[in-house]
Design an enzyme around this catalytic site. Sequence first.
Site, PDB file in Angstrom:
ATOM      1  CG  ASP A   1      -0.375   0.058   2.515  1.00 23.82           C
ATOM      2  OD1 ASP A   1       0.868  -0.090   2.611  1.00 23.82           O
ATOM      3  OD2 ASP A   1      -1.112   0.240   3.506  1.00 23.82           O
TER       4      ASP A   1
ATOM      5  CD  GLU B   1       1.086  -1.609   8.071  1.00 27.75           C
ATOM      6  OE1 GLU B   1       0.830  -0.851   9.031  1.00 27.75           O
ATOM      7  OE2 GLU B   1       1.473  -1.200   6.964  1.00 27.75           O
TER       8      GLU B   1
ATOM      9  CD  GLU C   1       8.714  -0.862   7.191  1.00 25.75           C
ATOM     10  OE1 GLU C   1       7.645  -1.447   6.932  1.00 25.75           O
ATOM     11  OE2 GLU C   1       8.970   0.297   6.799  1.00 25.75           O
TER      12      GLU C   1
HETATM   13  O1  KIV Z   1       3.360  -1.013   1.612  1.00 31.23           O
HETATM   14  C1  KIV Z   1       4.502  -1.464   1.599  1.00 31.23           C
HETATM   15  O2  KIV Z   1       5.255  -1.372   0.620  1.00 31.23           O
HETATM   16  C2  KIV Z   1       4.958  -2.130   2.792  1.00 31.23           C
HETATM   17  C3  KIV Z   1       6.425  -2.092   2.998  1.00 31.23           C
HETATM   18  C4  KIV Z   1       6.782  -0.865   3.757  1.00 31.23           C
HETATM   19  C5  KIV Z   1       6.881  -3.301   3.636  1.00 31.23           C
HETATM   20  O3  KIV Z   1       4.192  -2.590   3.572  1.00 31.23           O
END
Ligand code: KIV
Length: 288
Positions: A52, A123, A190
Amino acid sequence: MPENVTPRKKITLPYLFEKVKKGEPITWLTCYDYPTAYLQEQAGIEMILVGDSLGMTMLGYDSTLPVTMDDMIRHTQAVRRGAPTAFLVGDMPYMSYQPGVETAVRNAGRFMAEAGCDAIKLEGGAAMADRVKAIVDAGIPAIGHLGLTPQSVAALGGFRLQGKSAALAKKIADDAKALEKAGACAILLELVPDRLCQLITERAENCIIMSLGSGPHAHGQLLIYHDMFGLYPKFKPKMAKVYGNAGEVILNGLKNYHDEVIGRQFPAPENYFGMPDEEYEELKKMLT
Ligand code: KIV
């Protein structure tokens, strides 16, 4: 499969677990469009995340929060067309899973049915374990994301290293176990300290641990494509390695185009098509 794409077998979850068993690092990149997916597939990248983060890198928002499921599906479909064999992960956008288990399963299902994903990512730790379990129970591989989780950046106090103290690190390690117990096939860490990433990787029993800015000890590495090639003008995270300055190459090309049009050097004869004299004369007659 598009022409010229190097044929390779479809990358599957058993293939990725086999790599972990052999101690071979897994490669993972973000991607949001067809031409980039085509190149990543040719380069042999095994996993692709339609993150996202496209809200920032492609749509120009200041955060990932305005991104919708429809935005995600559209880009993920394009990536799948360019990378038919990569292990494709759809990133659940803000509020596509937080409201509850049913919302989470429905939206995870959209990634699979409408965009041909192999897994979804969401997440959060223990608080999201029920969503992970329900998604996995629905037959959809789920990947967790801990440490710096951009959808909660306001609560985390900015884009900064997470889990620096022993107590905060313990919370992330506990969250990783909760996600693994809920059935997550992989977890992205992360921006956490390398030794925390190492401990979580060593403690993982049936879960692939991936690192984004969390050091070399995970089972594999993820980078944001736009950071690798100087394509995001607003900032470059310290952890990102720049493999080439495509942004500069493109900018120079654009300036040259601008100057050549103004200087009447473009188009040159090889850039356009003529018309036979007799057709031209006939046309002129027809127009009088
Ligand atoms: O949206 C994304 O690209 C992510 C990365 C920060 C891992 O979740």
